[in-house]
Enzyme design. Structure first.
Site, PDB file in Angstrom:
ATOM      1  N   MET B   1     -22.226  -2.113  12.716  1.00 61.35           N
ATOM      2  CA  MET B   1     -21.046  -1.749  11.926  1.00 61.35           C
ATOM      3  C   MET B   1     -21.081  -2.471  10.590  1.00 61.35           C
ATOM      4  O   MET B   1     -21.518  -3.598  10.493  1.00 61.35           O
ATOM      5  CB  MET B   1     -19.785  -2.154  12.688  1.00 61.35           C
ATOM      6  N   CYS B   2     -20.673  -1.802   9.552  1.00 59.73           N
ATOM      7  CA  CYS B   2     -20.557  -2.383   8.227  1.00 59.73           C
ATOM      8  C   CYS B   2     -19.414  -1.666   7.524  1.00 59.73           C
ATOM      9  O   CYS B   2     -18.946  -0.638   7.988  1.00 59.73           O
ATOM     10  CB  CYS B   2     -21.814  -2.171   7.394  1.00 59.73           C
TER      11      CYS B   2
END
Lengths: 240, 299
Positions: B1-2
């Protein structure tokens, strides 16, 4: 639990939770406290500002209005409550809903009503990809269009789309009924166009009515499972 | 996730407030990426020559001395300022000449970006810390893209942080993970593209650099990327005049765009847009899969 609850709430009692000053945990705790005994029937949520997990796990006949855009998993696991979002919602609205009604006034992101077992999800705008993925008995009515892979592995319930459907509609479909008024970009594996019989017109009429949409049921096409992927075919053994 | 965020101002009157509008957007994506953060800001353009963002690990590095040696050795004038561990050098020469000089004579200095207006700033740490470190809220400019990283494919380092420079005034931020980055890196290395990390997003950046070097337009390069990159991605690409957004065909990685008369803003999640003025009445939508969106001002 909710079947045995006593309704003590007086008509017209309403509580406002402003997420500018209270947390999502505060909101969900307050809603969960109503599970055994309903003391406040109507709830209003202000300043949602895209927060995730709003009004999840509600287990009571509450009426909840969320004023603004909500984030992921809004109204997830809903049981009995009528939850209206006056804005857009992120991924997974009403995911795993059991019963009740969730009404989105704006657009919904992907995976709306994923795995939902019961209840009704109404979306007045468009829904993103994978709308109704693995749905297990809920009904979904979308006024606009749905994205690709909608109803993937849908097992039961119905998906009604008043607009268009994206690629691979109903891929690996089980027994969800799909009704689309507009165009379908492509059908997924084992999903086919089917005859619209009276029982289907009745179901569609009822769902459009519950959603409050006046589209003509006769303008829709029904899609369903060809039932060719249900069982392993020995002829295909070589493919593995 | 970013987390990815981008802000492009249509209304030039708001340019003084670019950083002030953008800082809360970047911080709002801390949950999606607490490991490191970075941004590429476009503004304060040079008419002639090149603007370079340089970095040295030592905050007390003698930038004045470096500027002096560039001036003496290349017989030019350097206009420069320092911001934390980086310095912005404006040099009245072609980018290639200055970059080559720095690589050969001052290898300890990292070139973060080069172009007419781009500045890339990134560090390991919470987004809030990076905002403070570079005084992001005081920055001015026409547009900016940023990234908050939760590392999945490679180490948490400054070099592995985003944005990645992909050429003059170009950079890329990525949310997702690429499956074929090792093979692609080998192929690109054969074609002369250099990589500093094991990072998959750097391969995407290197891929775009390569395509652009082959003469592709940005649109063509992104069309090719949709074919050649295997994996999940939402990319935002900063250009001199605006930014582009593209999602892979499956579109698992989120993206939301908001547009008003004053700006176009994009973010991984709507939460990051809630502090923008007029967001209540903005047109808000999700970009379609396999579709290239570009916002650029007239050149």
């Amino acid at each position: 639990m909710s079947n045995t609850s006593t309704v003590r709430a007086e008509k017209g009692t309403m509580k406002t939770i402003d997420l500018a000053s209270e947390t999502v945990t505060d909101l969900n705790h307050a809603l969960h406290e109503q599970a055994n005994e309903m003391t406040i029937e109507e709830w209003e949520v202000l300043n949602p500002k895209g927060h995730h997990n709003l009004a999840v796990g509600v287990d009571q006949k509450l009426k909840i209005d969320i004023h603004g855009h909500a984030g992921y998993y809004c109204a997830g696991m809903n049981k009995e409550a009528e939850i209206t979002i006056h804005g857009n919602v992120g991924q997974g609205v009403a995911e795993n809903m059991m019963s009740g009604k969730v009404h989105v006034k704006g657009d919904a992101s992907s995976a709306a009503a994923a795995t939902a077992h019961g209840g009704l999800l109404v979306i007045e705008g468009n829904a993103g990809s994978r709308c109704g993925i693995s749905m297990k008995g809920a009904n979904i009515v979308v006024k606009g269009s749905v994205g690709h892979m909608s109803c993937f592995m849908g097992q039961a319930g119905a998906l009604v789309v008043c607009g268009d459907a994206g690629d691979a509609l109903g891929d690996s479909l089980y027994e969800t009924h799909i009704y689309v008024k507009g165009s379908v970009k492509s059908l997924g594996a084992d999903c086919i166009e089917k005859e619209m019989r009276q029982e289907h017109l009745d179901e569609l009429t009822s769902l459009l009515d519950q959603a409050g949409f006046d589209d003509d049921p006769k303008a829709f096409t029904r899609y369903g499972s060809a039932r060719q992927l249900y069982n392993f075919k020995v002829d295909n053994a070589g493919a593995y | 996730m970013c987390g990815i965020v981008g802000l492009y101002l249509k209304n030039p009157a708001m340019e003084d407030k670019l950083g002030e509008l953008f800082a809360p957007m970047l911080i709002a994506m801390t949950d999606r990426g607490p490991d490191s953060a970075g941004f590429a800001v476009y503004g304060d353009a040079v008419d002639d020559g090149v603007k370079l963002t340089l970095r040295h690990e030592d905050e007390s590095f003698d930038w004045a001395a470096l500027a002096k040696s560039v001036e003496t050795d290349l017989s030019t004038k350097v206009d420069w300022f320092q911001n934390s561990k980086v310095a912005v050098f404006k040099v009245d020469l072609d980018a290639e000449i200055v970059e080559k000089y720095l690589e050969e004579n001052h290898a300890e200095v990292l070139i973060m970006s080069s172009g007419k207006s781009i500045e890339i700033l990134k560090e390991v740490g919470l987004p809030e810390r990076i905002v403070d470190m570079f005084k992001l809220d005081q920055m001015k400019g026409s547009h900016i893209i940023g990234h908050t990283r939760m590392a999945t494919e490679s180490a948490v380092t400054m070099a592995g942080s985003h944005p990645f420079s992909t050429g003059l005034d170009l950079c890329l931020v990525h949310n997702g993970s690429l499956s074929n980055h090792n093979r692609l890196r080998m192929e690109l290395e054969r074609d002369g593209i250099k990589f500093d990390t094991e990072n998959d997003s750097e391969v995407a950046a290197g891929y775009l650099t390569h395509r652009l070097q082959q003469g592709d337009s940005l649109n063509q390069a992104l069309e090719h990327a949709l074919k050649d990159l295997d994996g999940f991605f939402t990319f935002t690409i900063g250009t001199k005049d605006g930014f582009a957004v593209v999602r892979d065909p499956i579109a698992c990685k989120p993206a939301v765009i908001a547009e008003t008369d004053d700006y176009v803003a994009m973010a991984s999640e709507y939460q990051a847009l809630t502090t923008l003025p007029g967001i209540e009445n903005a047109k808000v939508w999700e970009p379609e899969p396999s579709t290239i969106y570009v916002w650029e001002r007239d050149k």
